[in-house]
Every structure is written in C-alpha cells, then in structure tokens.
Scaffold this motif. Structure first.
Motif, mmCIF file in Angstrom:
data_model
loop_
_atom_site.group_PDB
_atom_site.id
_atom_site.type_symbol
_atom_site.label_atom_id
_atom_site.label_comp_id
_atom_site.label_asym_id
_atom_site.label_seq_id
_atom_site.Cartn_x
_atom_site.Cartn_y
_atom_site.Cartn_z
ATOM 1 N N SER A 148 -10.454 -5.036 -4.888
ATOM 2 C CA SER A 148 -9.331 -4.894 -3.963
ATOM 3 C C SER A 148 -8.407 -3.815 -4.531
ATOM 4 N N SER A 149 -7.128 -4.051 -4.550
ATOM 5 C CA SER A 149 -6.162 -3.086 -5.072
ATOM 6 C C SER A 149 -4.826 -3.783 -5.226
ATOM 7 N N ALA A 150 -3.994 -3.264 -6.127
ATOM 8 C CA ALA A 150 -2.632 -3.777 -6.215
ATOM 9 C C ALA A 150 -1.906 -3.588 -4.889
ATOM 10 N N SER A 151 -2.364 -2.627 -4.077
ATOM 11 C CA SER A 151 -1.796 -2.412 -2.746
ATOM 12 C C SER A 151 -2.071 -3.575 -1.810
ATOM 13 N N GLY A 152 -2.992 -4.458 -2.194
ATOM 14 C CA GLY A 152 -3.289 -5.639 -1.399
ATOM 15 C C GLY A 152 -2.492 -6.855 -1.825
ATOM 16 N N MET A 153 -1.750 -6.746 -2.927
ATOM 17 C CA MET A 153 -0.943 -7.872 -3.399
ATOM 18 C C MET A 153 0.344 -7.998 -2.595
ATOM 19 N N LEU A 154 0.973 -6.858 -2.332
ATOM 20 C CA LEU A 154 2.204 -6.787 -1.548
ATOM 21 C C LEU A 154 2.074 -5.627 -0.563
ATOM 22 N N PRO A 155 2.715 -5.690 0.595
ATOM 23 C CA PRO A 155 2.588 -4.620 1.587
ATOM 24 C C PRO A 155 3.070 -3.282 1.026
ATOM 25 N N VAL A 156 2.342 -2.210 1.368
ATOM 26 C CA VAL A 156 2.707 -0.868 0.903
ATOM 27 C C VAL A 156 2.906 0.040 2.114
ATOM 28 N N LEU A 245 10.311 -9.016 -8.147
ATOM 29 C CA LEU A 245 11.410 -8.263 -7.561
ATOM 30 C C LEU A 245 11.806 -8.849 -6.210
ATOM 31 N N PRO A 246 13.097 -8.860 -5.873
ATOM 32 C CA PRO A 246 13.494 -9.190 -4.496
ATOM 33 C C PRO A 246 12.794 -8.240 -3.536
ATOM 34 N N ARG A 247 12.373 -8.742 -2.383
ATOM 35 C CA ARG A 247 11.546 -7.944 -1.492
ATOM 36 C C ARG A 247 12.227 -6.642 -1.069
ATOM 37 N N TRP A 248 13.544 -6.675 -0.844
ATOM 38 C CA TRP A 248 14.227 -5.458 -0.387
ATOM 39 C C TRP A 248 14.235 -4.386 -1.467
ATOM 40 N N ILE A 249 14.328 -4.809 -2.727
ATOM 41 C CA ILE A 249 14.277 -3.840 -3.828
ATOM 42 C C ILE A 249 12.868 -3.258 -3.947
ATOM 43 N N PHE A 251 10.576 -2.944 -1.575
ATOM 44 C CA PHE A 251 10.316 -2.005 -0.488
ATOM 45 C C PHE A 251 11.064 -0.685 -0.689
ATOM 46 N N LYS A 252 12.280 -0.749 -1.184
ATOM 47 C CA LYS A 252 13.056 0.463 -1.420
ATOM 48 C C LYS A 252 12.346 1.361 -2.433
ATOM 49 N N ILE A 253 11.834 0.767 -3.499
ATOM 50 C CA ILE A 253 11.137 1.533 -4.536
ATOM 51 C C ILE A 253 9.841 2.132 -3.990
ATOM 52 N N VAL A 254 9.039 1.299 -3.315
ATOM 53 C CA VAL A 254 7.736 1.748 -2.846
ATOM 54 C C VAL A 254 7.860 2.817 -1.758
ATOM 55 N N ILE A 255 8.754 2.591 -0.807
ATOM 56 C CA ILE A 255 8.936 3.583 0.259
ATOM 57 C C ILE A 255 9.479 4.891 -0.317
ATOM 58 N N GLY A 256 10.407 4.795 -1.263
ATOM 59 C CA GLY A 256 10.932 5.998 -1.902
ATOM 60 C C GLY A 256 9.846 6.783 -2.615
#
Length: 272
Positions: A148-156, A245-249, A251-256
């Motif tokens: 799989s991938s770490a990208s499958g652990m949390l939405p990317v 990590l809190p989900r909003w943090i 997502f902010k890191i990944v999207i950035g």
C-alpha cells in the motif's frame, strides 16, 4: 469529615497507582515489540519453507509473465502462466501514482488516469490474490504482502485518487488477514513513506528515504509479526507522528507540501 476523606483518598491513590502501572506496562510492551520487530525480526517467514516459488525472490526459481496491469483482460494469461506452481509468497507490488500533485479536475487525461489507477492499484491486487490464494488455503500456509502506501493511512489531497486506491489496498489486506489467518495465511499491508525508486523520482537515498534494498530488508523483519506495518523504523515513527496530529494541522501541512510540489513541477514544465 477526616474519617470520610480517608476512604476517598485511598480510592484515588489506587486509581492513580493502577493508571501508572497500566501505562508502564503499555510502554514496556511497546518497547518490547519495537525491539522484537526492528532488531530481532522474523525473516524466516518468507524463506524456502513457504514454497519453491515466489513472484520475485532471490535464490529461487523464477518465471516471468509479461503483462500490462493497466489493462483488465490480462488475468487469463497470468492464470495460465501460474498453472502448476506452488506459490508460497505473493508480493502485490505493482503501483502507479500521479505524475505530480494536482487538483482532481485538473489531472491531465483524467478519465484514463482514473482507469489506470484503479486497474493497477486495486484490480491487480484483488485478481492476482484470487489466483494464488486458493492454493495457499489448500496447503494451509502462505504469505501475501500487499504494498500500500503511507498515502493510504490518511487522506492526501492533490493525490486524491492515488491516496484512495492505496487506502483500499490497506483495508483489503486487513480484512483478508482476519478472514484467513486461521487457515495458516498471513496477509500484510505494507505502508511505506517515500522510498528512493523510479516511481518516487528520488535518486539519492537518505535516512528517511531509504533505497529499495534497505527498505525491503527492513520490511521482511516484520513479516509474521505485524499484519500492518510501515516496514521501516523511521517510517513507523513518521506514521505515528502523522496519526497524532490534529486533522486540520495534518491537512494544512500536506496540502502546503503538495501545492509546493505542484507549483515547482508546473514551473519546470512551463505550464503555469
């Protein structure tokens, strides 16, 4: 009043002591498991006793079946090629990602990309497992490693379809392991972060981006011990940090990060 306070204080003392003991036991167990997985390992699980054949395994007989996994009419050919083989270890390792991070509607050739991602990342895992698993069940032994991938652990976000397909592989693997572990089959979901490969476009290995050889050597230690693993100690620590990590943090890191990679790619190819 003092007489009443004494039982309450005693109760709180034992609650506190029990909590500390529980946390100490959990920490000790976690350290023991970490030592067992990352220091001792269990490489014998993918050794010759699992069978004479694998897809690709060093120092065993190998047969090559050339197919294009982006197509969906290849599985009769694979079935014929596997006929008569006793396969002890199956590694579902084919995969495809985006050319670069991009918003869903702006992915180049979106319809074709969707089809390829589903065929390569999802359909191949289900269909090849369907071909190999019956023989393992009949022999009451076998190992299936689904990459799989770490990208499958949390939405990317900006890798939306890829992330979703890898989440499917992770869930599929976990379910399959629970269904067939009583029949002697060990199914593992492997969720690596970046590894220095052609697909990741990383040429020089680093501590957190190991070479494929380093990653595989590490991941093999976890077989039989963890049905779901990041496969590499540094990646396991990274996975724990991401999950905490809190989900909003997150997502902010990944999207950035993905926006930065997107802009760099588009600038390099003069598309923006």
């Amino acid at each position: 009043m003092e007489d009443r306070a004494l039982p309450a204080a005693g109760f709180l003392y034992w609650v506190g002591a029990s909590t500390v003991a529980y946390l100490a036991l959990r920490a000790s167990y976690s350290l023991f498991r970490a030592f067992q997985v990352w220091c001792v390992g269990n490489e014998a699980w993918v050794g010759p006793r699992r069978g004479e054949w694998a897809e690709e395994k060093f120092k065993v007989e190998t047969r090559t079946i050339a197919v294009d996994f982006s197509l969906d009419d290849i599985y009769d050919k694979i079935k014929t090629g596997l006929s008569g083989l006793e396969i002890g270890v199956l590694v579902n390792n084919v995969g495809m990602s985006y050319e670069y991070p991009e918003y869903f509607l702006e992915v180049p050739d979106l319809d074709n990309t969707i089809k390829k991602l589903i065929n390569i990342n999802i359909l191949s895992v289900c269909k090849v497992t369907h071909l190999v698993l019956p023989g393992m069940v009949e022999r009451s032994k076998g190992v299936i490693l689904n990459i799989s991938s770490a990208s499958g652990m949390l939405p990317v976000p900006l890798l939306t379809v890829y992330s979703a397909t890898k989440a499917f592989v992770d869930f599929f693997s976990q379910c399959l392991h629970e269904e067939y572990k009583s029949k002697g089959i060990f199914v593992q979901s492997v969720l690596p972060f970046f590894v220095a490969t052609k697909m990741s476009k990383i040429r020089k290995p680093t501590l957190d981006k190991p070479s494929a050889e380093t990653f595989v050597k590490s991941a093999f230690k976890t077989v039989g011990l963890e049905s779901r693993t990041n496969g590499y100690l540094i990646h396991s620590l990274m996975g724990s940090i991401h999950a905490s990590l809190p989900r909003w943090i997150y997502f902010k890191i990944v999207i950035g990060l993905n926006k930065s990679l997107r802009n760099r790619y588009l600038k390099k190819t003069k598309k923006n």
